[in-house]
Design a protein around this motif. Structure first.
Motif, short mmCIF file in Angstrom:
data_model
loop_
_atom_site.label_atom_id
_atom_site.label_comp_id
_atom_site.label_asym_id
_atom_site.label_seq_id
_atom_site.Cartn_x
_atom_site.Cartn_y
_atom_site.Cartn_z
N GLY A 62 0.89 -1.16 -0.08
CA GLY A 62 0.09 0.00 -0.17
C GLY A 62 0.85 1.22 -0.16
O GLY A 62 0.43 2.32 -0.77
N ILE A 63 1.99 1.39 0.91
CA ILE A 63 2.79 2.46 0.65
C ILE A 63 3.39 2.86 -0.47
O ILE A 63 3.52 3.93 -0.59
CB ILE A 63 3.71 2.43 1.98
CG1 ILE A 63 4.33 3.98 2.54
CG2 ILE A 63 4.54 1.39 1.85
CD1 ILE A 63 3.44 5.06 2.91
N LEU A 64 3.85 1.74 -1.24
CA LEU A 64 4.46 1.73 -2.56
C LEU A 64 3.35 2.27 -3.37
O LEU A 64 3.83 2.86 -4.56
CB LEU A 64 5.07 0.39 -2.83
CG LEU A 64 6.20 0.01 -2.02
CD1 LEU A 64 6.49 -1.47 -2.42
CD2 LEU A 64 7.48 0.86 -1.82
N LEU A 65 2.32 1.59 -3.57
CA LEU A 65 1.37 2.10 -4.54
C LEU A 65 0.71 3.22 -4.13
O LEU A 65 -0.36 3.90 -5.24
CB LEU A 65 0.24 0.78 -4.69
CG LEU A 65 0.97 -0.25 -5.11
CD1 LEU A 65 0.17 -1.55 -5.01
CD2 LEU A 65 1.55 -0.18 -6.64
N SER A 66 0.62 3.67 -3.02
CA SER A 66 -0.04 5.06 -2.66
C SER A 66 -0.25 6.20 -3.73
O SER A 66 -1.29 6.72 -3.94
CB SER A 66 0.19 5.75 -1.21
OG SER A 66 1.46 6.13 -1.19
N ALA A 67 1.01 6.69 -4.03
CA ALA A 67 0.93 7.93 -5.26
C ALA A 67 0.09 7.41 -6.39
O ALA A 67 -0.66 8.25 -6.89
CB ALA A 67 2.47 8.12 -5.41
N GLN A 68 0.28 6.20 -6.96
CA GLN A 68 -0.18 5.75 -8.26
C GLN A 68 -1.82 5.57 -8.05
O GLN A 68 -2.59 6.06 -8.75
CB GLN A 68 0.24 4.58 -8.87
CG GLN A 68 -0.23 4.20 -10.12
CD GLN A 68 -0.28 5.22 -11.14
OE1 GLN A 68 0.71 5.79 -11.37
NE2 GLN A 68 -1.37 5.49 -11.91
N THR A 69 -2.14 5.04 -6.80
CA THR A 69 -3.61 5.08 -6.60
C THR A 69 -4.41 5.86 -6.34
O THR A 69 -5.35 6.37 -6.65
CB THR A 69 -4.06 3.91 -5.64
OG1 THR A 69 -2.93 4.22 -4.52
CG2 THR A 69 -3.60 2.47 -5.99
N ALA A 70 -3.65 7.04 -5.74
CA ALA A 70 -4.36 8.33 -5.59
C ALA A 70 -4.50 9.08 -6.86
O ALA A 70 -5.56 9.67 -7.04
CB ALA A 70 -3.15 9.38 -4.75
N VAL A 71 -3.77 9.02 -7.80
CA VAL A 71 -3.75 9.45 -9.20
C VAL A 71 -5.06 8.74 -9.88
O VAL A 71 -5.93 9.49 -10.53
CB VAL A 71 -2.66 9.31 -10.16
CG1 VAL A 71 -3.01 9.57 -11.72
CG2 VAL A 71 -1.53 10.22 -9.62
#
Length: 74
Positions: A35-44
């Motif tokens: 989750g912490i690694l994917l948080s920037a992309q999932t926010a987009v």
């Protein structure tokens, strides 16, 4: 001494749940330990769902209703 435990939600297919689940409600969960690694992309992606620019085919693998759709096909 202190101990803390927090759930890290995952999914049966190890793919996140990402997309609209009700009018005005978008899910972004199930990334488990990534989750912490994917948080920037999932926010987009969530922002794209909010403003209507997210491609349905592009994110179909993470559709929150993918399991119910599989049952309907069977």
């Amino acid at each position: 001494m202190e101990a803390t435990a927090r759930p890290r939600p995952g999914t049966p297919d190890n793919a996140p749940i990402l997309g609209p689940i009700a009018p005005g409600l978008i899910a972004d969960t199930g990334t488990y330990r990534h989750g912490i690694l994917l948080s920037a992309q999932t926010a987009v992606v969530v922002a794209d769902f909010v403003d209507g620019t997210a491609g349905q085919d592009e994110w179909a693998a993470f559709d929150p209703w993918r399991w119910s759709k599989q049952e309907a096909r069977a």
